[in-house]
Design a protein around this motif. Structure first.
Motif, mmCIF file in Angstrom:
data_model
loop_
_atom_site.group_PDB
_atom_site.id
_atom_site.type_symbol
_atom_site.label_atom_id
_atom_site.label_comp_id
_atom_site.label_asym_id
_atom_site.label_seq_id
_atom_site.Cartn_x
_atom_site.Cartn_y
_atom_site.Cartn_z
ATOM 1 N N GLY A 102 0.800 -1.221 0.000
ATOM 2 C CA GLY A 102 0.000 0.000 0.000
ATOM 3 C C GLY A 102 0.833 1.270 0.000
ATOM 4 O O GLY A 102 0.322 2.352 -0.307
ATOM 5 N N LEU A 166 -14.205 -0.286 -0.967
ATOM 6 C CA LEU A 166 -13.191 0.386 -0.141
ATOM 7 C C LEU A 166 -12.289 1.250 -1.006
ATOM 8 O O LEU A 166 -11.975 2.405 -0.652
ATOM 9 N N THR A 170 -11.981 5.307 -0.752
ATOM 10 C CA THR A 170 -10.715 5.866 -0.266
ATOM 11 C C THR A 170 -9.705 5.902 -1.419
ATOM 12 O O THR A 170 -9.695 6.821 -2.209
ATOM 13 N N SER A 171 -8.845 4.907 -1.468
ATOM 14 C CA SER A 171 -7.903 4.741 -2.580
ATOM 15 C C SER A 171 -7.429 3.297 -2.571
ATOM 16 O O SER A 171 -7.705 2.553 -1.623
ATOM 17 N N HIS A 173 -4.592 2.214 -2.012
ATOM 18 C CA HIS A 173 -3.621 1.996 -0.926
ATOM 19 C C HIS A 173 -4.289 1.366 0.296
ATOM 20 O O HIS A 173 -3.723 0.468 0.940
ATOM 21 N N TRP A 174 -5.500 1.815 0.617
ATOM 22 C CA TRP A 174 -6.161 1.341 1.832
ATOM 23 C C TRP A 174 -6.586 -0.117 1.745
ATOM 24 O O TRP A 174 -6.716 -0.804 2.761
ATOM 25 N N PHE A 177 -3.605 -1.825 3.182
ATOM 26 C CA PHE A 177 -3.447 -1.594 4.625
ATOM 27 C C PHE A 177 -4.439 -2.430 5.438
ATOM 28 O O PHE A 177 -4.079 -3.061 6.435
ATOM 29 N N VAL A 178 -5.704 -2.443 5.016
ATOM 30 C CA VAL A 178 -6.746 -3.130 5.780
ATOM 31 C C VAL A 178 -6.523 -4.640 5.775
ATOM 32 O O VAL A 178 -6.600 -5.301 6.817
#
Length: 429
Positions: A102, A166, A170-171, A173-174, A177-178
């Motif tokens: 991410g 998601l 958001t983008s 990248h998230w 991360f999640v």
């Protein structure tokens, strides 16, 4: 010695089996959510980083190269150290690597993150094969193998449904991360709850159940020499080559299906997301049904070995049969229906292949042989996104899909002609 039916499973063993399978499925779903994140975010990442289809194929394959190579040592490590710690460490490594994806701002950084993801995820399926061999007798290993294999298509089916919204909110990248955070939580839960059976704590009926009504085999040779001895048997080579073909075709769809539907069949984002999930929901059913069916087929075959091998061959040939119309028909609905059958059979083939490893391997080398088969498979998995990307870029996705069908046919023949008898235990010198 006493023989048990499925209904005679000692209560304490049944509780441990249930816990182990629940944990394996949860870890497996996270495993495949992580793998599929790149495919779901394909279009966004290509636009953000300015990647061509060929470069995206290289990025999609980076995971598979390290994953395949790590199968060589990881199976032996699982057999030696045990699945609890190997899978726990793997969960931590792959989750950190997923989160690092991410943060990627360049093609090179992303490749490194995907290579690390492959290293971390390497213990998942050899560890699962060892867990099943530890907690289930040989005659009953198909069903639990199907259950833990069902996590693969379930994770892929959930990926566009969970991650596409998601990413939109958001983008991209998230999404990394999640899913990385989910894996770290799973690592703690796995290490805290899972335990291998301890022979000293088992009752006589529990030991008899796990032995499967046969005497325990004599202790075999251990160490590097015993691992190398697996390569002397054509069964090992047949399983490696056969799984190469099956996984190659499966990974054509796993890595390129959303991009294929958007690029070749001109579906919008929402339609492609839904259409990408349907085949893998069918794959979830395929793994469950195949695990159950392989136990029934094996019980009626001349041997556990031949019954489970034949199930792999039939499922892999079915993948070939349905890929041809999937590539050639004009109708998007019919194409998705054919692809759904391919993924159903791909996951059936995978479940049967992993249950085959538990009866083809010597008892002390089940994770080792399963990992070698997976090594062969993920050489195919590594090649599939690269070759598919370049064929699609040069011509179209039609010859790319037909190439996958041909490779899967060779894989089916490898299982049929080379995987003939189980590998005996190497005796201690």
């Amino acid at each position: 010695m006493t023989k048990f039916s499925a209904h005679d499973t000692p209560p304490r063993i049944r509780r441990s089996q249930t816990l182990a399978l629940v944990l394996l499925v949860v870890c497996g779903v996270i495993n495949y959510l992580d793998r599929a994140t790149l495919a779901v975010a394909n279009e966004y990442i290509r636009a953000d980083l300015g990647l061509s289809l060929g470069q995206m194929g290289l990025l999609l394959s980076a995971f598979s190269w390290s994953y395949a190579l790590c199968q060589l040592p990881v199976g032996a490590l699982v057999d030696k150290i045990g699945p609890r710690w190997l899978l726990g460490i793997g969960l931590v490594v792959w989750s950190l690597a997923q989160a690092a994806g991410g943060l990627a701002s360049s093609f090179g950084w992303f490749v490194i993150a995907r290579i690390a993801l492959g290293i971390g995820e390497a213990p998942q399926f050899p560890a699962a094969a060892r867990v099943v061999s530890n907690w289930f007798p040989p005659r009953a290993r198909g069903t639990p193998t199907g259950i833990y294999n069902s996590a693969s298509p379930l994770g892929v089916a959930l990926a566009p449904l969970l991650l596409a919204p998601l990413i939109a909110a958001t983008s991209w990248h998230w999404a990394f991360f999640v899913t990385g955070a989910m894996g770290l939580v799973a690592a703690v839960v796995w290490v805290a709850l899972y335990r291998d059976p301890a022979p000293a704590r088992l009752g006589a009926d529990e030991r008899a159940y796990l032995d499967g009504g046969v005497a325990a085999p004599a202790a075999g040779a251990t160490g590097f020499a015993a691992w190398c001895a697996l390569f002397r048997h054509r069964t090992t080579w047949g399983m490696m080559l056969g799984f190469f073909g099956s996984v190659y075709l499966n990974w054509v769809y796993l890595t390129w299906l959303p991009g294929y539907l958007r690029t070749e069949r001109h579906m919008d984002l929402a339609g492609a997301g839904l259409a990408s999930s349907i085949p893998f929901i069918c794959g979830f059913a395929g793994a469950l049904i195949a695990g159950w069916a392989s136990d029934r087929v094996a019980s009626r075959a001349k041997s556990q070995m031949s019954g489970r091998r034949n199930a792999v061959v039939v499922a892999t040939l079915g993948m070939v049969v349905f890929t041809v119309p999937a590539a050639l028909v004009d109708s998007n609905v019919l194409a998705v229906a054919c692809i759904s059958m391919v993924i159903f059979l791909a996951n059936a083939s995978s479940a049967c292949a992993w249950s085959l490893a538990t009866v083809a391997a010597p008892p002390s080398r089940i994770a080792s042989l399963g990992a070698l088969q997976n090594f062969g498979g993920f050489l195919g998995g590594a090649l599939a996104p690269i070759l598919t990307g370049y064929i699609a870029q040069t011509w179209s996705f039609v010859p790319a899909l037909l190439t996958g069908a041909g490779i899967a046919f060779v894989g089916a023949m490898s299982y049929l002609l080379l995987v003939v008898r189980p590998i005996p235990e190497e005796r201690k010198v």
